[in-house]
Design a protein around this motif. Structure first.
Motif, PDB file in Angstrom:
ATOM      1  N   LYS A 131       0.845  -1.191   0.000  1.00  0.00           N
ATOM      2  CA  LYS A 131       0.000   0.000   0.000  1.00  0.00           C
ATOM      3  C   LYS A 131       0.878   1.238   0.000  1.00  0.00           C
ATOM      4  O   LYS A 131       1.887   1.288   0.696  1.00  0.00           O
ATOM      5  CB  LYS A 131      -0.921   0.033   1.218  1.00  0.00           C
ATOM      6  CG  LYS A 131      -2.038  -0.974   1.169  1.00  0.00           C
ATOM      7  CD  LYS A 131      -2.987  -0.809   2.333  1.00  0.00           C
ATOM      8  CE  LYS A 131      -4.126  -1.799   2.215  1.00  0.00           C
ATOM      9  NZ  LYS A 131      -5.042  -1.712   3.332  1.00  0.00           N
ATOM     10  N   SER A 132       0.441   2.213  -0.759  1.00  0.00           N
ATOM     11  CA  SER A 132       1.143   3.485  -0.799  1.00  0.00           C
ATOM     12  C   SER A 132       0.107   4.594  -0.843  1.00  0.00           C
ATOM     13  O   SER A 132      -0.825   4.551  -1.645  1.00  0.00           O
ATOM     14  CB  SER A 132       2.047   3.557  -2.038  1.00  0.00           C
ATOM     15  OG  SER A 132       2.727   4.781  -2.067  1.00  0.00           O
ATOM     16  N   GLY A 133       0.255   5.557   0.042  1.00  0.00           N
ATOM     17  CA  GLY A 133      -0.698   6.659   0.093  1.00  0.00           C
ATOM     18  C   GLY A 133      -2.117   6.189   0.358  1.00  0.00           C
ATOM     19  O   GLY A 133      -3.068   6.773  -0.130  1.00  0.00           O
ATOM     20  N   GLY A 134      -2.260   5.108   1.132  1.00  0.00           N
ATOM     21  CA  GLY A 134      -3.579   4.577   1.447  1.00  0.00           C
ATOM     22  C   GLY A 134      -4.197   3.749   0.328  1.00  0.00           C
ATOM     23  O   GLY A 134      -5.315   3.278   0.449  1.00  0.00           O
ATOM     24  N   ARG A 135      -3.478   3.569  -0.766  1.00  0.00           N
ATOM     25  CA  ARG A 135      -4.002   2.799  -1.903  1.00  0.00           C
ATOM     26  C   ARG A 135      -3.270   1.473  -2.037  1.00  0.00           C
ATOM     27  O   ARG A 135      -2.049   1.409  -1.880  1.00  0.00           O
ATOM     28  CB  ARG A 135      -3.844   3.583  -3.197  1.00  0.00           C
ATOM     29  CG  ARG A 135      -4.679   4.832  -3.223  1.00  0.00           C
ATOM     30  CD  ARG A 135      -4.428   5.581  -4.516  1.00  0.00           C
ATOM     31  NE  ARG A 135      -5.087   6.855  -4.486  1.00  0.00           N
ATOM     32  CZ  ARG A 135      -6.122   7.159  -5.253  1.00  0.00           C
ATOM     33  NH1 ARG A 135      -6.588   6.284  -6.104  1.00  0.00           N
ATOM     34  NH2 ARG A 135      -6.669   8.345  -5.168  1.00  0.00           N
ATOM     35  N   ALA A 163      11.407 -10.840  -3.698  1.00  0.00           N
ATOM     36  CA  ALA A 163      11.726  -9.853  -4.739  1.00  0.00           C
ATOM     37  C   ALA A 163      10.704  -8.719  -4.712  1.00  0.00           C
ATOM     38  O   ALA A 163      11.067  -7.545  -4.830  1.00  0.00           O
ATOM     39  CB  ALA A 163      11.755 -10.530  -6.115  1.00  0.00           C
ATOM     40  N   ILE A 164       9.429  -9.062  -4.518  1.00  0.00           N
ATOM     41  CA  ILE A 164       8.376  -8.044  -4.434  1.00  0.00           C
ATOM     42  C   ILE A 164       8.588  -7.191  -3.183  1.00  0.00           C
ATOM     43  O   ILE A 164       8.510  -5.962  -3.231  1.00  0.00           O
ATOM     44  CB  ILE A 164       6.974  -8.697  -4.424  1.00  0.00           C
ATOM     45  CG1 ILE A 164       6.714  -9.404  -5.752  1.00  0.00           C
ATOM     46  CG2 ILE A 164       5.895  -7.649  -4.145  1.00  0.00           C
ATOM     47  CD1 ILE A 164       5.510 -10.344  -5.723  1.00  0.00           C
ATOM     48  N   VAL A 165       8.882  -7.840  -2.057  1.00  0.00           N
ATOM     49  CA  VAL A 165       9.109  -7.126  -0.802  1.00  0.00           C
ATOM     50  C   VAL A 165      10.265  -6.143  -0.970  1.00  0.00           C
ATOM     51  O   VAL A 165      10.151  -4.961  -0.621  1.00  0.00           O
ATOM     52  CB  VAL A 165       9.396  -8.110   0.355  1.00  0.00           C
ATOM     53  CG1 VAL A 165       9.883  -7.371   1.597  1.00  0.00           C
ATOM     54  CG2 VAL A 165       8.153  -8.932   0.676  1.00  0.00           C
ATOM     55  N   ARG A 166      11.357  -6.608  -1.519  1.00  0.00           N
ATOM     56  CA  ARG A 166      12.533  -5.745  -1.686  1.00  0.00           C
ATOM     57  C   ARG A 166      12.274  -4.605  -2.666  1.00  0.00           C
ATOM     58  O   ARG A 166      12.813  -3.508  -2.504  1.00  0.00           O
ATOM     59  CB  ARG A 166      13.731  -6.581  -2.114  1.00  0.00           C
ATOM     60  CG  ARG A 166      14.279  -7.426  -0.981  1.00  0.00           C
ATOM     61  CD  ARG A 166      15.576  -8.131  -1.347  1.00  0.00           C
ATOM     62  NE  ARG A 166      16.042  -8.905  -0.207  1.00  0.00           N
ATOM     63  CZ  ARG A 166      15.964 -10.238  -0.130  1.00  0.00           C
ATOM     64  NH1 ARG A 166      15.458 -10.933  -1.128  1.00  0.00           N
ATOM     65  NH2 ARG A 166      16.398 -10.861   0.937  1.00  0.00           N
ATOM     66  N   GLN A 167      11.460  -4.862  -3.673  1.00  0.00           N
ATOM     67  CA  GLN A 167      11.149  -3.824  -4.660  1.00  0.00           C
ATOM     68  C   GLN A 167      10.426  -2.644  -4.019  1.00  0.00           C
ATOM     69  O   GLN A 167      10.676  -1.493  -4.345  1.00  0.00           O
ATOM     70  CB  GLN A 167      10.297  -4.414  -5.789  1.00  0.00           C
ATOM     71  CG  GLN A 167       9.888  -3.393  -6.831  1.00  0.00           C
ATOM     72  CD  GLN A 167       9.014  -4.000  -7.922  1.00  0.00           C
ATOM     73  OE1 GLN A 167       8.822  -5.202  -8.001  1.00  0.00           O
ATOM     74  NE2 GLN A 167       8.464  -3.142  -8.758  1.00  0.00           N
ATOM     75  N   TYR A 168       9.506  -2.932  -3.086  1.00  0.00           N
ATOM     76  CA  TYR A 168       8.663  -1.876  -2.523  1.00  0.00           C
ATOM     77  C   TYR A 168       9.055  -1.418  -1.126  1.00  0.00           C
ATOM     78  O   TYR A 168       8.606  -0.366  -0.677  1.00  0.00           O
ATOM     79  CB  TYR A 168       7.201  -2.330  -2.514  1.00  0.00           C
ATOM     80  CG  TYR A 168       6.613  -2.408  -3.892  1.00  0.00           C
ATOM     81  CD1 TYR A 168       6.179  -1.264  -4.551  1.00  0.00           C
ATOM     82  CD2 TYR A 168       6.513  -3.624  -4.560  1.00  0.00           C
ATOM     83  CE1 TYR A 168       5.652  -1.327  -5.831  1.00  0.00           C
ATOM     84  CE2 TYR A 168       5.985  -3.700  -5.847  1.00  0.00           C
ATOM     85  CZ  TYR A 168       5.559  -2.538  -6.463  1.00  0.00           C
ATOM     86  OH  TYR A 168       5.042  -2.608  -7.734  1.00  0.00           O
ATOM     87  N   ALA A 169       9.873  -2.188  -0.417  1.00  0.00           N
ATOM     88  CA  ALA A 169      10.265  -1.814   0.951  1.00  0.00           C
ATOM     89  C   ALA A 169      10.934  -0.448   0.945  1.00  0.00           C
ATOM     90  O   ALA A 169      11.760  -0.152   0.099  1.00  0.00           O
ATOM     91  CB  ALA A 169      11.203  -2.863   1.536  1.00  0.00           C
ATOM     92  N   GLY A 170      10.542   0.385   1.869  1.00  0.00           N
ATOM     93  CA  GLY A 170      11.096   1.726   1.973  1.00  0.00           C
ATOM     94  C   GLY A 170      10.336   2.758   1.149  1.00  0.00           C
ATOM     95  O   GLY A 170      10.483   3.947   1.365  1.00  0.00           O
ATOM     96  N   VAL A 199       4.117   0.702   2.248  1.00  0.00           N
ATOM     97  CA  VAL A 199       3.874  -0.202   3.365  1.00  0.00           C
ATOM     98  C   VAL A 199       3.736  -1.602   2.777  1.00  0.00           C
ATOM     99  O   VAL A 199       2.848  -1.860   1.966  1.00  0.00           O
ATOM    100  CB  VAL A 199       2.593   0.187   4.133  1.00  0.00           C
ATOM    101  CG1 VAL A 199       2.313  -0.810   5.248  1.00  0.00           C
ATOM    102  CG2 VAL A 199       2.726   1.596   4.687  1.00  0.00           C
ATOM    103  N   VAL A 200       4.637  -2.489   3.180  1.00  0.00           N
ATOM    104  CA  VAL A 200       4.657  -3.842   2.651  1.00  0.00           C
ATOM    105  C   VAL A 200       4.335  -4.813   3.780  1.00  0.00           C
ATOM    106  O   VAL A 200       5.006  -4.810   4.815  1.00  0.00           O
ATOM    107  CB  VAL A 200       6.035  -4.181   2.037  1.00  0.00           C
ATOM    108  CG1 VAL A 200       6.042  -5.585   1.455  1.00  0.00           C
ATOM    109  CG2 VAL A 200       6.427  -3.153   0.982  1.00  0.00           C
ATOM    110  N   ARG A 201       3.312  -5.620   3.584  1.00  0.00           N
ATOM    111  CA  ARG A 201       2.902  -6.626   4.571  1.00  0.00           C
ATOM    112  C   ARG A 201       3.136  -8.000   3.964  1.00  0.00           C
ATOM    113  O   ARG A 201       2.885  -8.225   2.781  1.00  0.00           O
ATOM    114  CB  ARG A 201       1.423  -6.473   4.937  1.00  0.00           C
ATOM    115  CG  ARG A 201       1.052  -5.126   5.546  1.00  0.00           C
ATOM    116  CD  ARG A 201       1.736  -4.948   6.898  1.00  0.00           C
ATOM    117  NE  ARG A 201       1.290  -3.759   7.573  1.00  0.00           N
ATOM    118  CZ  ARG A 201       0.585  -3.774   8.698  1.00  0.00           C
ATOM    119  NH1 ARG A 201       0.250  -4.901   9.269  1.00  0.00           N
ATOM    120  NH2 ARG A 201       0.231  -2.640   9.263  1.00  0.00           N
ATOM    121  N   VAL A 202       3.570  -8.955   4.805  1.00  0.00           N
ATOM    122  CA  VAL A 202       4.017 -10.243   4.290  1.00  0.00           C
ATOM    123  C   VAL A 202       3.478 -11.412   5.102  1.00  0.00           C
ATOM    124  O   VAL A 202       3.400 -11.349   6.325  1.00  0.00           O
ATOM    125  CB  VAL A 202       5.567 -10.313   4.348  1.00  0.00           C
ATOM    126  CG1 VAL A 202       6.087 -11.576   3.719  1.00  0.00           C
ATOM    127  CG2 VAL A 202       6.190  -9.110   3.697  1.00  0.00           C
TER     128      VAL A 202
END
Length: 178
Positions: free
Chosen positions: A38-42, A57-64, A67-70
């Motif tokens: 999620k980014s900006g509530g979306r 790979a998905i987690v690393r792409q978006y982390a930082g 908001v990444v939940r796993v």
């Protein structure tokens, strides 16, 4: 529904198995490889991972950046990690995700219970649980970032509380009978 043996082996022992099940049902995923971004509530649509490597790979792409939940508990990836490369693949291991996710949720429950004054009545527990799930999903409770907050320690409420008996439950505005 989680297997009782998995809960017994992997979940934080401070939470009763029924609470672990309620938590994963309310805030988690049935898929240990599930990644939610999620980014900006979306919600950002990401491909469904079919392996731990794809999920990471998905987690690393978006982390930082979002908001990444796993995993089973939808644990917030990146808590306490400075760089995406430091994220460990055990985030998507079902047992490890359940271990760290339920330990963190137990802390969130203790934070919420402390705010309520650590009541001992089982009648209050459904509201505390509901607020803790909301805090888990948003990352905040009463203006406090629950994932970075200090653990208030043992709580009488969590140690003694029983989840509501589903057989006795009737619909109320918060989904529980008090």
């Amino acid at each position: 529904m989680l297997d009782a043996a998995v809960i017994q082996q992997c979940a934080d022992p401070s939470l009763k198995p029924a609470i672990v099940e309620q938590f994963v049902t309310a805030a988690g995923s049935k898929d240990p490889l599930a990644v939610t971004v999620k980014s900006g509530g979306r919600l950002i649509l990401v491909p469904k991972a079919t392996s731990a490597d794809e999920a990471m790979a998905i987690v690393r792409q978006y982390a930082g950046q979002a908001v990444v939940r796993v995993g089973l508990t939808q644990f917030p990836a990146g808590i306490g990690v400075k760089e995406a490369a430091d994220l460990k693949p055990d985030l998507v291991d079902a047992c490890e995700n359940l271990r760290v996710g339920t330990a963190m949720f137990a802390k969130v429950l203790r934070i919420v219970a402390k705010w309520y004054g650590n009541p001992t009545s089982n009648e209050v527990f459904p509201q505390i649980f509901e607020d803790a799930v909301y805090a888990w999903k948003t990352g905040e409770f009463e203006g406090v970032s629950v994932f970075q907050a200090e653990d208030p320690g043992k709580s009488v409420t969590i140690d003694k509380a029983l989840p509501p008996d589903e057989g006795d439950a009737k619909h109320t505005s918060c989904g529980y009978i008090h």
